[in-house]
Design an enzyme around this catalytic site. Structure first.
Site, short mmCIF file in Angstrom:
data_model
loop_
_atom_site.label_atom_id
_atom_site.label_comp_id
_atom_site.label_asym_id
_atom_site.label_seq_id
_atom_site.Cartn_x
_atom_site.Cartn_y
_atom_site.Cartn_z
N SER A 162 0.83 -1.20 0.00
CA SER A 162 0.00 0.00 0.00
C SER A 162 0.87 1.26 0.00
CB SER A 162 -0.96 -0.06 1.20
OG SER A 162 -2.00 0.87 1.07
N ASP A 206 -10.14 -5.50 -4.90
CA ASP A 206 -9.61 -4.71 -3.79
C ASP A 206 -10.44 -3.43 -3.69
OD1 ASP A 206 -8.18 -2.98 -2.13
OD2 ASP A 206 -6.22 -3.56 -2.92
N HIS A 265 -7.46 -5.96 0.33
CA HIS A 265 -6.30 -5.08 0.24
C HIS A 265 -5.10 -5.61 1.02
CE1 HIS A 265 -4.34 -1.33 -0.69
NE2 HIS A 265 -4.19 -1.01 0.58
#
Length: 279
Positions: free
Chosen positions: A109, A230, A259
């Protein structure tokens, strides 16, 4: 290397930084370095079900981002961490303190973006970037689908500010995606560990970031790891990264949801990571 009195980019370096960010080195000291950098809302414990599979073949470096709940919040400087560049300073200072010249970097991320910026600044330090659930911009734009409209993001910030606990209880299962209660509990735990004002501040920094203009400067090979569904990052973003990153890029789609595949589907994630590292 530098002691606790050394500063770089406005922050501590050397042994002091290693202590502040809970840096751990495990695995095989005679093998290549593998840096695992967690995403927003987690800490290095997110890699617990991944690390054992790579300890034989890599010298693994784990650390916590300064915003993580596992780091003393007194170390979070609201003036310094207004952009991702300060997080890049921290990463490069860790490599320097550990005398790591080159490494494989796995970033989840926001850490995927930190890795991209670090590889632009110090391309010699990175053998390969493995980018998990990465997005150069979360907001939609003309001819770009980031997944969120500005109004939606503002509502998220309002929810975080008005009742952080309620927001976490709603957001954690959405982010995990797959029906894996243990992963939801774990993600909720690390989100609750964050001080709410720091969590909100970092969310604003991440959601207002736009790294599209610098992707072409990356010359390091990249593997973009994305789940089939996601809620935070549409599949089109993985294709965008592949087309715009400047090096040799491949996309690895995991047949799972969410995610945080390293929490919700560690077996599939480990297989994909091993393949990504050996490519």
């Amino acid at each position: 290397m530098g002691g606790s009195s050394n500063w770089s980019g406005g922050g501590p370096t050397g042994s002091k930084l290693l202590e502040i960010l809970n840096v751990r080195v495990v695995g095989n000291p005679n093998r290549p370095a593998l840096v695992l950098s967690h995403g927003f809302g987690t800490d290095q414990s997110a890699w617990n079900r991944v690390v054992p599979y790579f300890e034989r073949d890599y010298r693994i470096v784990l650390y916590d981002l300064v915003c993580a709940g596992s780091v003393n919040p007194d170390h979070f400087n609201f003036h310094r961490y207004t952009t991702l560049d300060a997080y890049v300073d921290d990463l490069l200072a860790i490599l320097n303190a550990l005398q790591i010249d080159r490494c494989f970097f796995v970033g989840h991320s926001v850490s995927a973006m930190i890795g991209i910026l670090a590889a632009i600044r110090r391309p010699d330090a990175f053998l390969k970037l493995i980018l998990i659930g990465a997005s150069p911009r979360f907001l939609n734009d003309k001819n770009y689908h980031g997944g969120f409209e500005k109004g939606e993001i503002e509502k998220v910030f309002e929810a975080m500010e008005s009742n952080y606990e309620a927001w976490v209880r709603g957001f954690a299962p959405l982010a995990v995606g797959a029906d894996v209660p243990a992963a939801v509990r774990e993600f909720s735990r690390t989100l609750f560990n964050m001080r709410p004002d720091i969590s909100l501040f970092v969310s604003r920094t991440v959601f207002h970031s736009d790294l599209r203009g610098v992707l072409g400067f990356v010359r390091v090979p990249c593997v973009i790891v994305q789940t089939a569904k996601d809620v935070s990052v549409p599949l089109s973003v993985a294709a965008y990264l592949k087309d715009h990153l400047g090096g040799r890029n491949t996309v690895e789609i995991l047949n799972t949801e969410g995610h945080l595949p390293h929490l919700s589907a560690p077996a599939a994630f480990v297989t994909a990571l091993r393949r990504s590292l050996s490519r």
